[in-house]
Design an enzyme around this catalytic site. Structure first.
Site, PDB file in Angstrom:
ATOM      1  CE  LYS A   1      46.732  46.357  30.286  1.00  0.00           C
ATOM      2  NZ  LYS A   1      45.992  45.282  30.980  1.00  0.00           N
TER       3      LYS A   1
ATOM      4  CG  LEU B   1      39.569  40.178  40.459  1.00  0.00           C
ATOM      5  CD1 LEU B   1      38.440  39.323  40.968  1.00  0.00           C
ATOM      6  CD2 LEU B   1      39.137  41.616  40.347  1.00  0.00           C
TER       7      LEU B   1
ATOM      8  CB  SER C   1      47.719  41.751  40.388  1.00  0.00           C
ATOM      9  OG  SER C   1      47.146  42.747  39.559  1.00  0.00           O
TER      10      SER C   1
END
Length: 638
Positions: A423, A469, A471
């Site tokens: 991001k 995956l 988290s």
């Protein structure tokens, strides 16, 4: 038929028969076998006339058969778990009985006081009794497996016809109790289609497969360890199976099985959504990582988070000299303390509850423990939360990173590894931009160290990857909770896609990239193929077996992208020591200039003026363009 099934289910659901009951049954079999053999040899009329004397003689002979039963203890086994060794012991028991009777007849003249029964009749009595006892045990075992398990046993196909598929089929046959009834194999190879394996037919993996499975009432596809990757790559087949309500089972040893040893059905489990995401196996040189970290002092920030906690577990395996674990979340940090005491009792570890923004406390920690390596995972990461609280994003993510980075230089840390995010590339939200500014600071500080503008030896390395995956706060735990509550499962947009990686895989790459980096690099990870979130949600609903759970689209959240990028448009990459890791070549910043602009940003954040704070973030990161956010006004010059 239903009444018979009910009887057997009732019978076999009871506890094992007592010894005396099995002994009585076997004794009765011997008597009936003797009467039958006598009748076949002498005829029904003669048998009728001498019935009582013959029965009395057989009862006497029964004593010797019981001696055989006692020696071999055939009555002590549980009938429904009978095996070949039990059949062997039955034969030996009856052989002892027949042998004793023959000796009695030949050497002790037993015929003078007992009804004479021919020796051949005694021999056939033993043979017939053995056959009946063996058949009875086999029948009971069969009925137990086929009738008692009727409601739980599932018809299954095996995907794979070679080594892995055959090993799996053999395991099914030997399982106790039987969980699956094998109805066929599935093959990708035309030359195997139509052949018989293990007593069942091989079917083609084509458009007719699902209909064939339905026609045979097959509800499970068992995947050979050697076919796991092939299935995951065939997304159309996976979708068809799930749409048809067919469960998929895989083995936990898929990546470790050597193709020679037996396969345990205990390793078979129903697939989770994580298993069905397309990704390549990740190979990491953990030996090289161990050589660097073993015996060293390691400091980990954000140690109670999803990534941080996995970093703790993986690094602890390398036997560091000391671990300093920092997180401000008290309860999760307490869980980490308990985990370390339980799983790594020999590793010295200090679990500290504090914030990375507490400069005086952090200085005290660095002074006390003098870490060799710092892994910086602490950060606020939720996009919507940071979009509403930009000042907190600046203070925690940027100022906190600066505190840890500066102290690392001051106390001669060998390497500082920062965990960033995809991001940060062309950021569209506050969180992503804050992480990009962290990257800028660390990279410019490393450059200043190399050029001698700042004194120190620390090497700064950044690792950048996408979603992991499972988290905390990620879509998979959220979707599971929504499905559990009956839905709806909320997705922001039908076309939104994301890259995913397993937490352990991501952490291994962080360790290798971080320890192998020379300083100043931004390592990016190959995240594999992107996944459409709407498809992910639908698959999770199908896997759960939940009915009437809908997917609801709620609209993009503030600052949210339809897709994440791994590199800036103007960036290029260089290969590294691992094909899954590349180095991003990004625009470099002057350290003094970066410090000046970040100082302004931190001061603005203390005023909690959202617009002014974000305005300064955009000055530092010009490519930061807000989406679905009130900060879009800043991009328009308003």
């Amino acid at each position: 038929m239903n009444s018979i099934n009910k009887f057997f289910r009732w019978y076999f659901s009871r506890t094992a028969l007592p010894y005396w009951a099995v002994l009585a049954f076997d004794s009765l079999v011997v008597l009936l076998s003797g009467l039958m053999c006598y009748a076949l040899d002498h005829g029904p009329v003669s048998t009728y006339r001498t019935f009582l004397p013959v029965l009395g003689t057989l009862c006497f002979y029964l004593i010797f058969f019981i001696i055989g039963f006692r020696i071999t203890r055939i009555y002590s086994g549980v009938l429904r778990y009978s095996s070949f060794s039990d059949i062997y012991r039955i034969g030996m028991a009856n052989l002892i009985g027949v042998g004793c009777v023959i000796v009695l007849r030949l050497f002790f003249s037993a015929d003078t006081f007992l009804e004479p029964i021919r020796i051949k009749e005694i021999i056939f009595t033993g043979i017939l009794a053995t056959a009946i006892m063996a058949f009875t045990r086999v029948f009971i075992k069969f009925m137990y497996e086929r009738v008692l398990d009727y409601t739980t046993q599932k018809n299954a196909f095996i995907y794979g016809v070679k080594t892995g598929g055959i090993a799996l089929a053999k395991s099914l046959r030997l399982a106790n109790p039987v969980r699956f009834s094998l109805k066929g194999f599935v093959s990708d190879a035309d030359d195997m289609v139509g052949h018989m394996l293990q007593g069942v037919r091989v079917f083609k993996n084509d458009e007719t497969l699902i209909d064939m499975m339905k026609s045979k009432n097959v509800s499970v596809l068992l995947v050979s360890p050697l076919k796991r990757d092939r299935l995951v790559d065939n997304q159309e087949l996976v979708n068809n199976l799930l749409d048809a309500g067919i469960n998929i089972y895989m083995s936990d040893v898929a990546q470790k099985w050597d193709g020679k040893s037996d396969l345990s059905l205990n390793s078979l489990r129903e697939v989770q959504i994580e298993d069905l995401l397309p990704r390549d196996e990740i190979q990491v040189d953990l030996q090289a990582v161990e050589e660097l970290l073993k015996g060293k002092r390691i400091l980990i920030t954000g140690s109670a988070g999803s990534i941080g906690s996995e970093m703790v577990r993986q690094i602890a395996k390398f036997e560091p000299d000391y671990m300093v674990l920092i997180d401000e979340a008290e309860t999760p940090q307490h869980d980490i303390r308990l985990m370390m005491a339980r799983e790594f009792p020999d590793i010295k570890a200090e679990t500290i509850v504090t914030s990375i923004t507490n400069k005086s406390r952090m200085k005290q920690i660095f002074e006390a423990y003098r870490p060799d390596y710092v892994f910086h995972a602490a950060a606020y990461k939720h996009v919507p939360m940071m979009e509403n609280n930009p000042s907190e994003a600046v203070f925690n993510n940027i100022y906190g990173t600066r505190v840890i980075a500066d102290l690392s230089v001051e106390y001669n840390v060998r390497k500082f590894v920062m965990i960033s995010t995809d991001k940060a590339v062309n950021p569209t939200n506050v969180m992503g931009c804050s992480k990009r500014i962290c990257e800028i600071y660390c990279q410019s500080l490393n450059k200043a160290l190399v050029e001698g503008k700042v004194k120190g030896q620390t090497q700064f390395v950044t690792t950048r990857f996408g979603n992991v995956l499972g988290s905390n706060g990620s879509v998979i735990p959220l979707f599971k909770e929504q499905i559990k509550n009956g839905g709806p499962v909320t997705v922001t947009h039908p076309d939104i896609i994301r890259f995913f990686m397993l937490i352990p895989e991501a952490c291994k790459l962080v360790l290798e990239a971080g320890t192998m980096g020379k300083g100043g690099e931004i390592f990016i990870f190959d995240m594999g193929k992107p996944v459409k979130i709407a498809d992910l949600a639908r698959r999770m609903i199908l896997l759960s077996g939940a009915k009437n759970v809908e997917v609801k689209f709620t609209g993009l959240r503030d600052g949210e992208k339809l897709y994440e990028e791994v590199l800036n448009d103007e960036e290029i990459t260089k290969p590294t020591f691992n094909k899954k890791i590349k180095i991003a070549q990004v625009r470099e910043y002057d350290y003094a200039e970066a410090c000046s602009e970040i100082d302004k940003l931190i001061e603005l954040s203390r005023k909690y003026d959202d617009m002014e704070t974000v305005r300064q973030m955009k000055v530092i990161v010009p490519e930061y363009k807000s989406q679905h956010s009130k900060y879009e006004a800043l991009d328009k010059g308003k």
